[in-house]
Design an enzyme around this catalytic site. Structure first.
Site, PDB file in Angstrom:
ATOM      1  N   LYS A 179      27.034  -2.920  85.148  1.00 54.88           N
ATOM      2  CA  LYS A 179      26.306  -2.077  86.097  1.00 54.88           C
ATOM      3  C   LYS A 179      25.429  -2.898  87.030  1.00 54.88           C
ATOM      4  O   LYS A 179      25.258  -2.537  88.194  1.00 54.88           O
ATOM      5  CB  LYS A 179      25.435  -1.063  85.344  1.00 54.88           C
ATOM      6  CG  LYS A 179      26.202   0.162  84.904  1.00 54.88           C
ATOM      7  CD  LYS A 179      25.264   1.336  84.785  1.00 54.88           C
ATOM      8  CE  LYS A 179      26.007   2.616  84.494  1.00 54.88           C
ATOM      9  NZ  LYS A 179      25.088   3.734  84.275  1.00 54.88           N
ATOM     10  N   LYS A 207      37.355   2.239  83.563  1.00 49.59           N
ATOM     11  CA  LYS A 207      37.175   3.579  83.003  1.00 49.59           C
ATOM     12  C   LYS A 207      36.897   4.600  84.111  1.00 49.59           C
ATOM     13  O   LYS A 207      36.344   4.260  85.156  1.00 49.59           O
ATOM     14  CB  LYS A 207      36.066   3.581  81.933  1.00 49.59           C
ATOM     15  CG  LYS A 207      34.684   3.680  82.458  1.00 49.59           C
ATOM     16  CD  LYS A 207      33.661   3.970  81.348  1.00 49.59           C
ATOM     17  CE  LYS A 207      32.293   4.001  82.024  1.00 49.59           C
ATOM     18  NZ  LYS A 207      31.163   4.210  81.175  1.00 49.59           N
ATOM     19  N   LYS A 230      31.844   9.054  86.589  1.00 51.98           N
ATOM     20  CA  LYS A 230      31.300  10.004  87.576  1.00 51.98           C
ATOM     21  C   LYS A 230      30.587   9.279  88.703  1.00 51.98           C
ATOM     22  O   LYS A 230      30.352   9.854  89.754  1.00 51.98           O
ATOM     23  CB  LYS A 230      30.404  11.076  86.937  1.00 51.98           C
ATOM     24  CG  LYS A 230      29.342  10.601  85.950  1.00 51.98           C
ATOM     25  CD  LYS A 230      28.523  11.783  85.409  1.00 51.98           C
ATOM     26  CE  LYS A 230      28.309  11.729  83.915  1.00 51.98           C
ATOM     27  NZ  LYS A 230      27.589  10.549  83.371  1.00 51.98           N
TER      28      LYS A 230
HETATM   29  P1  TYM Z   1      27.620   8.990  80.203  1.00 56.26           P
HETATM   30  O1  TYM Z   1      26.805   9.971  80.978  1.00 56.26           O
HETATM   31  O2  TYM Z   1      28.151   7.802  80.933  1.00 56.26           O
HETATM   32  O3  TYM Z   1      28.850   9.699  79.536  1.00 56.26           O
HETATM   33  C1  TYM Z   1      28.701  10.801  78.653  1.00 56.26           C
HETATM   34  C2  TYM Z   1      29.730  10.725  77.546  1.00 56.26           C
HETATM   35  O4  TYM Z   1      31.051  10.676  78.084  1.00 56.26           O
HETATM   36  C3  TYM Z   1      31.741   9.549  77.550  1.00 56.26           C
HETATM   37  N1  TYM Z   1      32.620   9.006  78.599  1.00 56.26           N
HETATM   38  C4  TYM Z   1      33.921   8.818  78.468  1.00 56.26           C
HETATM   39  N2  TYM Z   1      34.771   9.028  77.447  1.00 56.26           N
HETATM   40  C5  TYM Z   1      36.072   8.724  77.634  1.00 56.26           C
HETATM   41  N3  TYM Z   1      36.566   8.224  78.800  1.00 56.26           N
HETATM   42  C6  TYM Z   1      35.755   7.980  79.856  1.00 56.26           C
HETATM   43  N4  TYM Z   1      36.239   7.508  80.996  1.00 56.26           N
HETATM   44  C7  TYM Z   1      34.358   8.278  79.707  1.00 56.26           C
HETATM   45  N5  TYM Z   1      33.290   8.176  80.535  1.00 56.26           N
HETATM   46  C8  TYM Z   1      32.234   8.610  79.833  1.00 56.26           C
HETATM   47  C9  TYM Z   1      30.650   8.549  77.185  1.00 56.26           C
HETATM   48  O5  TYM Z   1      31.097   7.629  76.204  1.00 56.26           O
HETATM   49  C10 TYM Z   1      29.561   9.460  76.689  1.00 56.26           C
HETATM   50  O6  TYM Z   1      29.791   9.793  75.329  1.00 56.26           O
HETATM   51  N6  TYM Z   1      24.408   6.179  77.664  1.00 56.26           N
HETATM   52  C11 TYM Z   1      25.110   7.445  77.635  1.00 56.26           C
HETATM   53  C12 TYM Z   1      24.184   8.652  77.531  1.00 56.26           C
HETATM   54  C13 TYM Z   1      23.214   8.644  76.409  1.00 56.26           C
HETATM   55  C14 TYM Z   1      23.519   8.820  75.033  1.00 56.26           C
HETATM   56  C15 TYM Z   1      22.267   8.784  74.362  1.00 56.26           C
HETATM   57  C16 TYM Z   1      24.700   9.016  74.325  1.00 56.26           C
HETATM   58  C17 TYM Z   1      21.864   8.498  76.506  1.00 56.26           C
HETATM   59  N7  TYM Z   1      21.307   8.594  75.289  1.00 56.26           N
HETATM   60  C18 TYM Z   1      22.188   8.919  72.973  1.00 56.26           C
HETATM   61  C19 TYM Z   1      24.617   9.141  72.931  1.00 56.26           C
HETATM   62  C20 TYM Z   1      23.381   9.097  72.283  1.00 56.26           C
HETATM   63  C21 TYM Z   1      25.898   7.564  78.928  1.00 56.26           C
HETATM   64  O7  TYM Z   1      25.605   6.947  79.913  1.00 56.26           O
HETATM   65  O8  TYM Z   1      26.815   8.515  78.904  1.00 56.26           O
END
Ligand code: TYM
Length: 336
Positions: free
Chosen positions: A114, A197, A200
């Site tokens: 990032k 990957k 969004k």
């Molecule tokens: P974020 O907002 O990027 O994504 C949310 C969830 O979606 C999953 N994900 C995917 N799974 C499969 N293929 C993809 N292309 C893909 N893109 C995203 C992510 O693995 C995630 O589960 N850091 C985290 C948010 C967070 C969090 C937490 C998660 C903050 N605190 C505590 C678990 C526990 C994030 O940026 O997710």
């Protein structure tokens, strides 16, 4: 049988959720809320580690709430809330900044991805992002964390923080965390590049399916999705070295609740033109009711805000005693 484990997961309101978020995470959350005590959090404090225009952040936070409810999360079955509504997340996050080691953070591949080439210009928040994530989970003593594959390293760091805290203070206070990374869709890839990957926040809208894309947009993006000139193979071994083909087969399998080998048995030998038409049909059938529910929910922002208010109250009631006990263990003078 219900195993009494508390589940926590989060999603950043940094855009409309994608098909990757849905298949990799949200869909599993919906299933888990029937079996476990679950907290699902819209992590706006994480989103601002990268600049978010204020009006956009508000809009995207409501949009995320609407999307999660439209996918099937129910405020009766789970606690759905916004991270900044429960200040204890930021407080425990600070304490964890003092537990985690710089060497641990330096190994985080997501920070490297990032921050890009100009690491010095990244926010300090982006650097300590995983510490706040550990706080999100451990603030509730949650033990089961359903996420996509990209979060694995962050959860390992959360376990390191929990262990070091317990060790330094001679307690058994924070429990170990177990990642729950499920199925063929744990890693949905970009439609433009099968080695990246689906995200969004990717600058190219054509790289992803957004949960609010209309049927024509879904058809267009799948038609334009990158592929190779070979027909589909008959079995998964034939997907070796063909990341785009593997990705589309994985999406078809996930959306139809099937296995890649069955998808290939049914479609092996076909060209991508015909396969893409069937994939579009399956995606539209699954996603259009979600989009319609999401649009309906967005017409009543007051009702969304009210649901999030209830969620924040429930979350805070669980969080405050754990934060208080953490501070007591660390030796902070209580406020009388
Ligand atoms: P974020 O907002 O990027 O994504 C949310 C969830 O979606 C999953 N994900 C995917 N799974 C499969 N293929 C993809 N292309 C893909 N893109 C995203 C992510 O693995 C995630 O589960 N850091 C985290 C948010 C967070 C969090 C937490 C998660 C903050 N605190 C505590 C678990 C526990 C994030 O940026 O997710």
């Amino acid at each position: 049988m219900t195993i009494p484990q508390r589940v926590f997961s989060g999603i950043q309101p940094s855009g409309v959720p994608t098909l990757g978020n849905y298949l990799g995470a949200i869909r599993n959350w919906v299933a888990l809320q029937d079996r476990h005590e679950c907290l699902f959090c819209i992590v706006d404090l994480h989103a601002v580690t990268v600049f978010q225009p204020p009006a956009q952040l508000i809009a995207q936070t409501r949009e995320m709430a609407a999307a999660l409810l439209a996918c099937g999360l129910s405020p009766e079955k789970c606690v759905l809330f916004v991270q900044s509504h429960v200040p204890a997340h930021a407080q425990l996050g600070w304490l964890f900044n003092c537990i985690a080691r710089i060497g641990w953070l330096n190994r985080m591949t997501q920070f490297k991805d990032k921050a890009g080439k100009d690491r010095e210009a990244a926010s300090a928040g982006l650097y300590v992002y995983p510490n706040l994530m550990a706080a999100d989970i451990l603030l509730y003593h949650a033990t089961l964390v359903p996420v996509g594959d990209d979060q694995r390293q962050h959860l390992e760091l959360a376990n390191d923080i929990a262990q070091k805290f317990n060790h330094d203070y001679g307690v058994q206070f924070f429990p170990p965390i177990q990642p729950l990374i499920q199925g063929v869709a744990a890693r949905v890839m970009s439609l433009r590049d099968g080695t990246k990957k689906m995200s969004k926040s990717d600058p190219s809208d054509q790289s992803r399916i957004n949960l609010n894309d209309d049927n024509d947009a879904i058809a267009f993006k799948i038609r334009r999705a990158k592929t190779d000139p070979e027909p589909l193979p008959d079995d998964p071994a034939g997907l070796e070295g063909r990341p785009e083909a593997r990705n589309l087969v994985g999406i078809m399998a996930a959306i139809t609740d099937d296995l890649p080998e069955n998808v290939l048995r049914a479609h092996g030998g076909k060209g991508f033109g015909a396969f893409k038409e069937e994939l579009t049909e399956a995606l539209v059938a699954h996603l259009s009711p979600i989009r319609e529910r999401m649009n309906r929910l967005l017409r009543d922002p007051a009702a969304l805000d009210a649901a999030l208010h209830v969620g924040a109250e429930k979350a805070e009631a669980l969080a405050l005693p754990i934060l208080a006990r953490t501070m007591e263990i660390m030796g902070f003078l209580p406020r009388r």
